[in-house]
Design a protein around this motif. Structure first.
Motif, mmCIF file in Angstrom:
data_model
loop_
_atom_site.group_PDB
_atom_site.id
_atom_site.type_symbol
_atom_site.label_atom_id
_atom_site.label_comp_id
_atom_site.label_asym_id
_atom_site.label_seq_id
_atom_site.Cartn_x
_atom_site.Cartn_y
_atom_site.Cartn_z
ATOM 1 N N VAL A 87 31.671 -46.012 58.341
ATOM 2 C CA VAL A 87 31.847 -47.352 58.915
ATOM 3 C C VAL A 87 33.296 -47.564 59.322
ATOM 4 C CG1 VAL A 87 31.587 -49.787 58.476
ATOM 5 C CG2 VAL A 87 29.897 -48.231 57.666
ATOM 6 N N ILE A 88 34.228 -47.060 58.490
ATOM 7 C CA ILE A 88 35.636 -47.156 58.861
ATOM 8 C C ILE A 88 35.872 -46.442 60.192
ATOM 9 C CG2 ILE A 88 37.932 -46.381 58.241
ATOM 10 C CD1 ILE A 88 37.169 -46.770 55.343
ATOM 11 N N GLY A 89 35.223 -45.276 60.340
ATOM 12 C CA GLY A 89 35.401 -44.501 61.565
ATOM 13 C C GLY A 89 34.972 -45.280 62.791
ATOM 14 N N VAL A 90 33.812 -45.923 62.722
ATOM 15 C CA VAL A 90 33.341 -46.627 63.919
ATOM 16 C C VAL A 90 34.218 -47.841 64.208
ATOM 17 C CG1 VAL A 90 31.577 -48.104 62.901
ATOM 18 C CG2 VAL A 90 31.294 -47.340 65.176
ATOM 19 N N GLY A 102 35.476 -54.001 50.739
ATOM 20 C CA GLY A 102 36.567 -53.582 51.613
ATOM 21 C C GLY A 102 36.055 -53.032 52.927
ATOM 22 N N GLU A 103 34.965 -52.278 52.834
ATOM 23 C CA GLU A 103 34.383 -51.688 54.030
ATOM 24 C C GLU A 103 33.870 -52.775 54.978
ATOM 25 O OE1 GLU A 103 31.147 -49.534 52.654
ATOM 26 O OE2 GLU A 103 30.477 -48.818 54.588
ATOM 27 N N ALA A 104 33.193 -53.796 54.377
ATOM 28 C CA ALA A 104 32.735 -54.924 55.190
ATOM 29 C C ALA A 104 33.922 -55.627 55.817
ATOM 30 C CB ALA A 104 31.935 -55.890 54.333
ATOM 31 N N THR A 105 35.021 -55.706 55.065
ATOM 32 C CA THR A 105 36.227 -56.335 55.599
ATOM 33 C C THR A 105 36.792 -55.549 56.778
ATOM 34 O OG1 THR A 105 36.657 -56.953 53.341
ATOM 35 C CG2 THR A 105 38.391 -57.339 54.909
ATOM 36 N N ILE A 106 36.696 -54.218 56.672
ATOM 37 C CA ILE A 106 37.194 -53.392 57.773
ATOM 38 C C ILE A 106 36.401 -53.677 59.038
ATOM 39 C CG2 ILE A 106 37.257 -51.025 58.612
ATOM 40 C CD1 ILE A 106 38.091 -50.208 55.831
ATOM 41 N N LEU A 107 35.080 -53.753 58.898
ATOM 42 C CA LEU A 107 34.253 -54.048 60.068
ATOM 43 C C LEU A 107 34.585 -55.432 60.611
ATOM 44 C CD1 LEU A 107 32.158 -52.733 61.731
ATOM 45 C CD2 LEU A 107 30.404 -53.751 60.345
ATOM 46 N N GLN A 126 28.590 -39.294 48.435
ATOM 47 C CA GLN A 126 27.780 -39.894 49.492
ATOM 48 C C GLN A 126 28.192 -41.333 49.739
ATOM 49 O OE1 GLN A 126 23.647 -39.248 49.124
ATOM 50 N NE2 GLN A 126 23.879 -37.137 48.454
ATOM 51 N N ALA A 127 28.468 -42.051 48.645
ATOM 52 C CA ALA A 127 28.901 -43.443 48.814
ATOM 53 C C ALA A 127 30.247 -43.493 49.539
ATOM 54 C CB ALA A 127 29.008 -44.121 47.459
ATOM 55 N N LEU A 128 31.151 -42.572 49.155
ATOM 56 C CA LEU A 128 32.461 -42.561 49.824
ATOM 57 C C LEU A 128 32.305 -42.264 51.309
ATOM 58 C CD1 LEU A 128 34.740 -40.636 47.309
ATOM 59 C CD2 LEU A 128 34.024 -42.986 47.276
ATOM 60 N N THR A 129 31.396 -41.325 51.631
ATOM 61 C CA THR A 129 31.202 -40.960 53.031
ATOM 62 C C THR A 129 30.637 -42.119 53.827
ATOM 63 O OG1 THR A 129 30.659 -38.814 52.177
ATOM 64 C CG2 THR A 129 30.277 -39.165 54.482
ATOM 65 N N LEU A 130 29.725 -42.868 53.197
ATOM 66 C CA LEU A 130 29.170 -44.047 53.859
ATOM 67 C C LEU A 130 30.288 -45.008 54.252
ATOM 68 C CD1 LEU A 130 26.232 -44.307 54.271
ATOM 69 C CD2 LEU A 130 26.070 -45.703 52.246
ATOM 70 N N THR A 131 31.196 -45.257 53.308
ATOM 71 C CA THR A 131 32.345 -46.104 53.610
ATOM 72 C C THR A 131 33.153 -45.524 54.760
ATOM 73 O OG1 THR A 131 32.402 -46.592 51.266
ATOM 74 C CG2 THR A 131 34.291 -47.248 52.542
ATOM 75 N N SER A 132 33.369 -44.217 54.693
ATOM 76 C CA SER A 132 34.224 -43.571 55.682
ATOM 77 C C SER A 132 33.618 -43.634 57.081
ATOM 78 C CB SER A 132 34.455 -42.139 55.244
ATOM 79 O OG SER A 132 34.992 -41.396 56.260
ATOM 80 N N PHE A 166 41.957 -50.163 51.290
ATOM 81 C CA PHE A 166 42.897 -51.223 51.656
ATOM 82 C C PHE A 166 43.899 -50.741 52.693
ATOM 83 C CE2 PHE A 166 41.574 -53.253 47.618
ATOM 84 C CZ PHE A 166 41.144 -54.429 48.186
ATOM 85 N N LEU A 167 44.276 -49.455 52.582
ATOM 86 C CA LEU A 167 45.183 -48.876 53.584
ATOM 87 C C LEU A 167 44.567 -48.980 54.972
ATOM 88 C CD1 LEU A 167 47.864 -47.164 53.580
ATOM 89 C CD2 LEU A 167 46.434 -45.186 53.671
ATOM 90 N N GLU A 168 43.277 -48.684 55.069
ATOM 91 C CA GLU A 168 42.614 -48.756 56.371
ATOM 92 C C GLU A 168 42.535 -50.196 56.867
ATOM 93 O OE1 GLU A 168 41.458 -46.917 58.652
ATOM 94 O OE2 GLU A 168 41.160 -44.906 57.890
ATOM 95 N N ILE A 169 42.263 -51.138 55.950
ATOM 96 C CA ILE A 169 42.229 -52.542 56.393
ATOM 97 C C ILE A 169 43.570 -52.917 56.990
ATOM 98 C CG2 ILE A 169 41.914 -54.928 55.687
ATOM 99 C CD1 ILE A 169 40.206 -54.014 53.452
#
Lengths: 84, 119, 521, 90, 154, 111
Positions: free
Chosen positions: B86-89, D69-74, B78-84, C146-149
């Motif tokens: 946000v990356i998607g948007v 990292g996720e915050a950094t992506i945003l 679930q945590a990984l999906t949450l990250t994913s 990091f790859l995505e960043i």
């Protein structure tokens, strides 16, 4: 696992696949964006059923609302119909 | 067999997304395709983390009689999906701004015509 | 505990946190003054380089180092993210910070007084952070993040010149390609997680069984990271984006690309290190098949790169294709070392391959900077429109000749030393491969002689009469790379013994990498 | 039919077949095989992080660096969008 | 937009805001957290955009200021991580958990009632990420909407 | 210390530079033995093109795209294939990705 739960899940998953197919096949991009939003909402419901309420909230907020808004803004800034 | 249908749906979503990217010619359709692939991968991760009859891993007012850890779904996917998500948007927003710019410069959204860079 | 020891202990995280925090601060800092912003970027990279140097000196003398986020010691099922820094990661980190510092110095004059520079420096620092993170991390999901960043930040940087339609097109191609690659990496991570319930590279390597699923995952990882690294036939985004991005930023994007090469190395040698020698059907060991796949892709890269570069007229695009060929050389060496795993020339091949990563960064980077300088003074991209620049740009010409000879592998420059190791070791596997590698080098020389003849020699064109030499900071950046190229060419052992050989040893010694983490399990 | 369509169809079918093969080798839906890492987190999250929500404890504590990292992506996406639209002014 | 849409947006906006802030604040107790709450608040802001039109919002809310807020949120997040390095000896160390002070109570193992004063640094991180996500998503959507609504870009 | 061992051969750049330098000196010396009848500023330095007028440098200059004309013409079939491959179409890039993925799946699955 109850068989009812499994059946509901399978139905939802099939609906998600159908929604994504509709989003891909429609020529009207605005309709495709709405189909994508529907897919996101169904996906969020599926996440909720799979006991992931955190992800469900995020998917509903980000996927169904903001993604759709961004896609619609982009369609407004470009062109609505997909050309041949 | 019936227990694998969610996984089959994941494969179907990934393939539908790939099909869109490869065979549809509209740029916004390509972006929608990438979004569908991403949703498929998210669904995959969540399905991996589900445990039969489990409840969400939240202890606040847990239903009485829940045994843990066996009675809870796995928290890490679930945590990984949450990250994913946000990356998607983030990727989607950047791609669509690029599409808006490209439309102004090229006057078209057809991927076959947006190929000044070739050979 | 002294201050230095504390600093050393925390250096893996400081290497990431310094550029990241500065990237967050950059929008605020650039409000003060443009000069402050420019200097701030360089100072930050200088501090990061100091940390990298500190960590490198420790890792090279005392062995790998582990940093666990959020806990003092390892708890049983490795729930936390950890950084595992060995000589290989340090080697790549040194390349990254070096390229980044040079790119910042070059950017000072190259992008002088263009708009959007605060965002430019922010994204530059973010790409550097992502490349460093990919190289230091010991967690596979962290690697994906990091790859995505690096995907997003590089894409935005490629589209820096928003007025050019081609730049936007290149950026769109880049982000489509790299985000699909990254999504497949995430899918592969999901399969790993389902099988082994672990996300840690060392734990995964310890548990890996080489089942059917693992083979599928290997294929996915190889293709996705290979696409990000620019292996043929998935290389086409590379000349596009390298040809259209501002040349000052190409060094940074190249460091992200090289980090993907590092990812493939890590997957091959560490993640699948335990199972590479398993016998498959027809009693073929796995490493022979995987190695030959890599060699085949590498040969295609070399040939397509040089043959397509020969007919290009756009200088930056031409160098982009040459870069594809150089990536091919790296993978030729890596594939050879996997095919011949365990023999002595496998080690030589790996030395050559790793050394070539450094040399590719130096030489192709130098050529891009020279091409950028030509673009800066003439505002022309096509080789047909420029001629006789050697009269007005003497230093640039010298730097170009050094870079061109080094890329073509002419002695005594650095390109030759690594290619020499590659030829010698590849010959042991199959002489034909070595002939193809030599042919590629000859064609590369022909390509750059064409550029030299067309751009620098020849009559002076009337519209280029009042062309001046490039500004000083650009010359300084090019000069650094050229001096490095010559010094490494003349004294290869300086780098080979201190950095490359420990890196190769660390890669081949996957048992130590695993036991550092899994030890107690 | 175009050559491109044929090649695409062939490649897609191979990819689909292999994906389906590999999917059936995973654990069935709802019965994860190995769970040691997640069980550790569920058991220890209240003691180690003082949090009642297991997912939040993973997101911000156990895998907090990923979230950075996720915050950094945003952040980089915002910087990219602002960079692209930097000429758009009144 | 019509008066109906504006009135509806005016009524709905505070509720979205409060719900989003609730989700952010209670991230360590109930489903939710910085990202989810931020996304909800940003959706509310998107509603504002729809009702009043992007030029109006663009006039009243400066994108530069939003970007600054986003930077501040990110800086806050990484600063909490660095504070962990200073007080807890490791980056992202949860130095407040179980300390008894601010957010420092440890809930009893097993099913418990909500105790807001738990979680260590997690509520602070939720807050920082919430600020960041609200500002970030809103500025993306604002700039894109404004750009799509005008003819000339430069 | 300066030499690079590869197992079957060695490479010493410093030695190489020395050898090249010595050879350069040698050839320079040999050049000195030649007759020095070459004089600047006389008819000797003029270009002789069978009595035709010498063309200007601008006209003599071969453009970059024409430089390896012979090579590219003789390899025309190869280049037409490669040109067809580099379509510049974003979808094709992903199609190549899927193709390579399929081939690797086949190899990995069969083995």
């Amino acid at each position: 696992m109850g068989i009812e739960f499994l059946i509901v899940n399978i139905l939802l998953v099939i609906l998600i696949v159908i929604a994504s197919l509709v989003a891909v096949l429609l020529r009207d991009l605005l309709a495709a964006a709405i189909a994508l939003a529907a897919m996101s909402l169904l996906l969020s419901l599926e996440f909720f059923l799979l006991q992931a309420p955190d992800v469900a909230i995020a998917q509903a907020g980000v996927g169904a609302c903001l993604t759709t808004a961004i896609v619609i803004i982009a369609i407004k800034g470009t062109k609505r119909m997909e050309e041949e | 067999m019936i227990e694998y249908i969610p996984f089959i749906a994941v494969v179907a979503m990934i393939i539908i997304g790939l099909y869109t990217v490869v065979f549809r010619r509209n740029l916004i359709k390509i972006v929608i395709g990438i979004s569908i692939i991403e949703s498929g991968v998210n669904l995959f991760l969540i399905i991996l983390g589900y445990r039969d009859g489990g409840v969400a891993p939240i202890f606040t007012s847990l239903p009485p009689g829940t045994s843990f850890p066996e009675g809870m779904v796995l928290p890490v996917p679930q945590a990984l999906t949450l990250t994913s998500i946000v990356i998607g948007v983030a990727v989607l927003a950047l791609m669509l701004s690029l599409v808006m710019h490209i439309y102004r410069k090229y006057g078209t959204l057809d991927v076959q015509k947006i190929r000044r860079l070739k050979e | 505990m002294t201050f230095l020891e504390t600093l050393l202990q925390q250096s893996p995280v400081l290497i990431i946190a310094t550029p990241l925090l500065s990237a967050f601060l950059m929008p605020l800092v650039s409000r003060i003054h443009a000069k402050v912003r420019d200097v701030f970027a360089l100072v930050v990279l200088g501090v990061t380089s100091c940390f990298v140097g500190l960590l490198a000196s420790d890792v090279l003398s005392h062995g790998p180092r582990i940093y666990i986020f959020g806990a003092q010691n390892l708890s049983f099922p490795l729930v936390r993210i950890l950084f595992e820094v060995d000589s290989m990661g340090v080697f790549m980190a040194i390349i990254t910070v070096m390229l980044a510092s040079i790119a910042v110095v070059y950017s000072w004059s190259f992008l002088h007084q263009q708009d959007g520079l605060d965002k430019y420096y922010t994204l530059l620092l973010l790409v550097v952070t992502s490349a460093l993170g990919m190289e230091l991390t010991g967690d596979i999901f962290n690697f994906f993040v990091f790859l995505e960043i690096s995907c997003i930040a590089s894409c935005a940087l490629i589209a820096f010149w928003v007025d050019e339609g081609e730049a936007l097109e290149a950026a769109f191609k880049y982000i489509v390609v790299s985000s699909i690659g990254a999504l497949f990496v995430l899918f592969a991570i999901g399969i790993f997680y389902a099988q082994y319930n672990a996300l840690n590279i060392a734990t995964l390597a310890h548990l890996l069984q080489f089942t059917f699923l693992d083979k599928i995952v290997l294929a996915i990882l190889l293709v996705s990271l290979g696409m990000k690294a620019g292996l043929a036939p998935m290389h086409m985004w590379m000349p596009d984006s390298y040809g259209r991005a501002p040349p000052s930023i190409i060094l940074i994007i190249m460091s992200a690309t090289l980090a993907s090469v590092y990812g493939i190395l890590r997957v091959m040698f560490t993640l699948y290190g335990n199972v590479l020698t398993t016998s498959l059907r027809f009693s073929l060991p796995a490493h022979v098949i995987i190695g030959w796949i890599l060699i085949a892709l590498a040969i295609v890269s070399i040939l397509i790169g040089v043959i397509m570069a020969l007919v290009q007229t756009d200088l930056l695009r031409l160098i982009g294709y040459a870069g594809v060929a150089e990536i091919g050389y790296m993978f030729l060496a890596i594939g050879t070392s996997i095919v011949a795993l365990g023999t002595s020339y496998a080690t030589v091949a790996l030395h050559g391959g790793l050394f070539h990563i450094l040399n590719d960064a130096l030489d192709i980077g130098l050529l891009f900077l020279v091409a950028g300088a030509i673009y800066y003074v003439t505002k022309k991209r096509s080789l047909d429109d420029i001629s006789g620049l050697a009269r007005s740009m003497k230093f640039t010409t010298v730097f170009f000749i050094i870079g061109a000879l080094a890329v073509a592998g002419m002695p005594p420059l650095n390109g030759f030393t690594s290619k020499f190791l590659i030829y010698e070791s590849v010959y042991q596997v199959n002489p034909i491969l070595s002939i193809i590698a030599l042919l590629g080098s000859i064609l590369l020389l022909a390509i750059f002689i064409k550029v030299l003849y067309a751009a620098f020699l020849g009559p002076e064109l009337p519209e280029l009469k009042d062309v001046k030499e490039a500004p000083r900071s650009m010359l300084l950046a090019m000069g650094f790379l050229a001096v490095f190229a010559v010094v490494i060419g003349l004294f290869p052992n300086l780098v080979l013994d201190t950095l490359v050989k420990p890196a190769a040893t660390a890669l081949l010694d996957h048992a130590q990498y695993i036991s550092m983490v899994v030890g107690g399990l | 039919m175009e050559k491109r369509t044929v090649a695409g169809a062939l490649a897609f079918s191979i990819v689909v077949v292999f994906f389906l093969f590999s999917i059936f080798l995973l654990h069935p839906f709802g019965k994860p095989g190995q769970v040691q890492m997640d069980d550790y987190i569920i058991t220890h999250t209240q003691n180690e992080t003082g949090t009642n929500n297991g997912v939040t404890s993973v997101v911000f504590d156990y895998r907090g660096f990923d979230t950075l990292g996720e915050a950094t992506i945003l952040f980089s996406a915002v910087a990219g969008v602002l960079l692209l639209f930097r000429r758009v002014r009144h | 937009m019509t008066k109906i849409v504006k009135t509806t947006a005016n009524i709905l906006f505070p509720f979205t805001m409060i719900f989003g802030l609730y989700v952010i604040a209670h991230g360590h107790l109930t489903p939710g957290g910085g990202f989810q709450g931020g996304a909800i608040v940003a959706s509310g802001c998107a509603l504002l955009l729809v009702a009043y039109g992007s030029p109006w919002v663009f006039d009243h809310i400066k994108d530069k200021r939003l970007a600054t807020f986003e930077s501040l949120g990110a800086i806050g997040f990484i600063t909490i991580g660095l504070l962990g390095l200073i007080f807890g000896a490791v980056f992202f160390g949860n130095f407040l958990a179980g300390s008894g002070s601010l957010f420092g109570t440890t809930p009893a193992t097993g099913s418990t009632l909500a105790d807001f004063n738990t979680g260590g640094v997690l509520p602070l991180m939720n807050f920082a990420v919430g600020v960041k996500v609200i500002a970030g998503l809103f500025v993306i959507i604002l700039v894109m909407a404004y750009a799509s609504s005008i003819k000339e870009w430069s | 210390m300066f030499s690079l061992e590869s197992g079957s051969g060695f490479w010493n750049p410093v030695l190489w530079v020395l050898v090249v330098f010595v050879l350069f000196l040698l050839f320079y010396g040999i050049r000195g033995f030649g007759r020095s009848t070459y004089k600047k500023g006389t008819e000797q330095t003029k270009v002789f093109l069978s009595g035709n007028k010498e063309t200007s440098a601008e006209e003599m200059h071969v453009k970059a795209s024409n430089l390896y004309w012979g090579f590219t013409t003789s390899m025309k079939s190869l280049y037409s294939v490669l040109r067809k491959m580099h379509t510049g179409n974003t979808s094709d890039y992903i199609l190549w990705f899927v193709l390579v993925l399929a081939v690797l799946f086949l190899i990995m699955g069969v083995m």
